[in-house]
Design an enzyme around this catalytic site. Structure first.
Site, PDB file in Angstrom:
ATOM      1  N   LYS A  62      17.198  -4.316  -4.747  1.00 36.33           N
ATOM      2  CA  LYS A  62      16.303  -5.056  -3.871  1.00 36.33           C
ATOM      3  C   LYS A  62      16.394  -6.566  -4.092  1.00 36.33           C
ATOM      4  O   LYS A  62      15.646  -7.329  -3.471  1.00 36.33           O
ATOM      5  CB  LYS A  62      14.859  -4.585  -4.033  1.00 36.33           C
ATOM      6  CG  LYS A  62      14.204  -4.892  -5.363  1.00 36.33           C
ATOM      7  CD  LYS A  62      12.730  -4.449  -5.331  1.00 36.33           C
ATOM      8  CE  LYS A  62      12.048  -4.659  -6.680  1.00 36.33           C
ATOM      9  NZ  LYS A  62      12.449  -3.612  -7.639  1.00 36.33           N
ATOM     10  N   SER A  63      17.297  -7.000  -4.943  1.00 42.17           N
ATOM     11  CA  SER A  63      17.497  -8.426  -5.180  1.00 42.17           C
ATOM     12  C   SER A  63      18.666  -8.952  -4.358  1.00 42.17           C
ATOM     13  O   SER A  63      19.809  -8.544  -4.576  1.00 42.17           O
ATOM     14  CB  SER A  63      17.776  -8.698  -6.661  1.00 42.17           C
ATOM     15  OG  SER A  63      18.275 -10.014  -6.835  1.00 42.17           O
TER      16      SER A  63
END
EC number: 5.99.1.4
Length: 213
Positions: free
Chosen positions: A13-14
């Site tokens: 999710k980065s």
């Protein structure tokens, strides 16, 4: 002597971890260094608050102060600028995802020799809004395309995989890891952020030279 093994901590999710993926592949290919890719699940609400938006970008729920909103907005402007430069698609997420299952999928893929295909597909499809990384069936499908049968992925994720993820997370934090991408040398030297890749490359080149003299 073989080159050292770097540990690289990522979180799907980065967007910054996504932007570091291909440069890390190049580092492996061009220097011969081995990279051990491991999941590190960010606790984004702890430092950026929470928010949920609809498809049009309207805020539905939020728990952020003005400083946190400015930081989030700048971060997405920054990553999109770099993504456009290198030809990647990064769309703003509509909520803060729990990426633990995708991290367990990474551990599973590594066990079955399917890391690279899994890593590429999860990153690309997630940032195109084409993959639910909280859905076990969706991740099992990715694992199958990556070359595993994924028959026991659900049981692995609920048991051994969850325990292994926690152990990886605890070990990372013992090394001082707090964000992604984080590169860690065998001696514990820690570099956070893809902007350190040129420095890492120089260190590897210097170590290679010292082995030859």
């Amino acid at each position: 002597m073989p080159p050292p093994t770097l540990t690289l901590y990522i979180d799907y999710k980065s967007p910054y971890a996504y932007l570091a993926k291909d440069p890390a592949y190049r580092l492996e290919r061009e220097t011969g260094v081995a990279i051990d890719w491991l999941p590190y699940i960010l606790d984004i609400p702890a430092y950026l608050g929470t928010a949920k938006v609809d498809a049009a970008g309207r805020v539905l729920e939020q728990d952020r102060n003005a400083h946190q909103w400015r930081r989030v907005k700048y971060s997405y402007m920054d990553v999109r600028r770099e993504a456009n430069r290198v030809g990647l698609t990064i769309r703003g997420t509509r909520k803060i995802w729990n990426s633990s299952l995708a991290g367990i999928g990474l551990l599973y893929a590594k066990r079955h020799g399917a890391f690279r295909a899994y890593n590429d597909e999860v990153f690309e499809r997630f940032w195109k809004h084409d993959l639910d990384i909280e859905d076990p069936a969706a991740l099992a499908d990715v694992l199958k395309r990556a070359g595993t049968d994924a028959a026991d992925f659900a049981s692995f994720a609920a048991g051994e995989g969850a325990r292994e993820l926690k152990a990886v997370q605890d070990a990372a934090e013992a090394k001082g890891v707090f964000g992604v991408p984080s590169f860690v040398f065998p001696d514990g030297d820690l570099y956070w952020g893809r902007e350190h890749l040129p420095n890492i490359r120089e260190i590897l080149a210097a170590e290679d030279l010292s082995r030859r003299t």
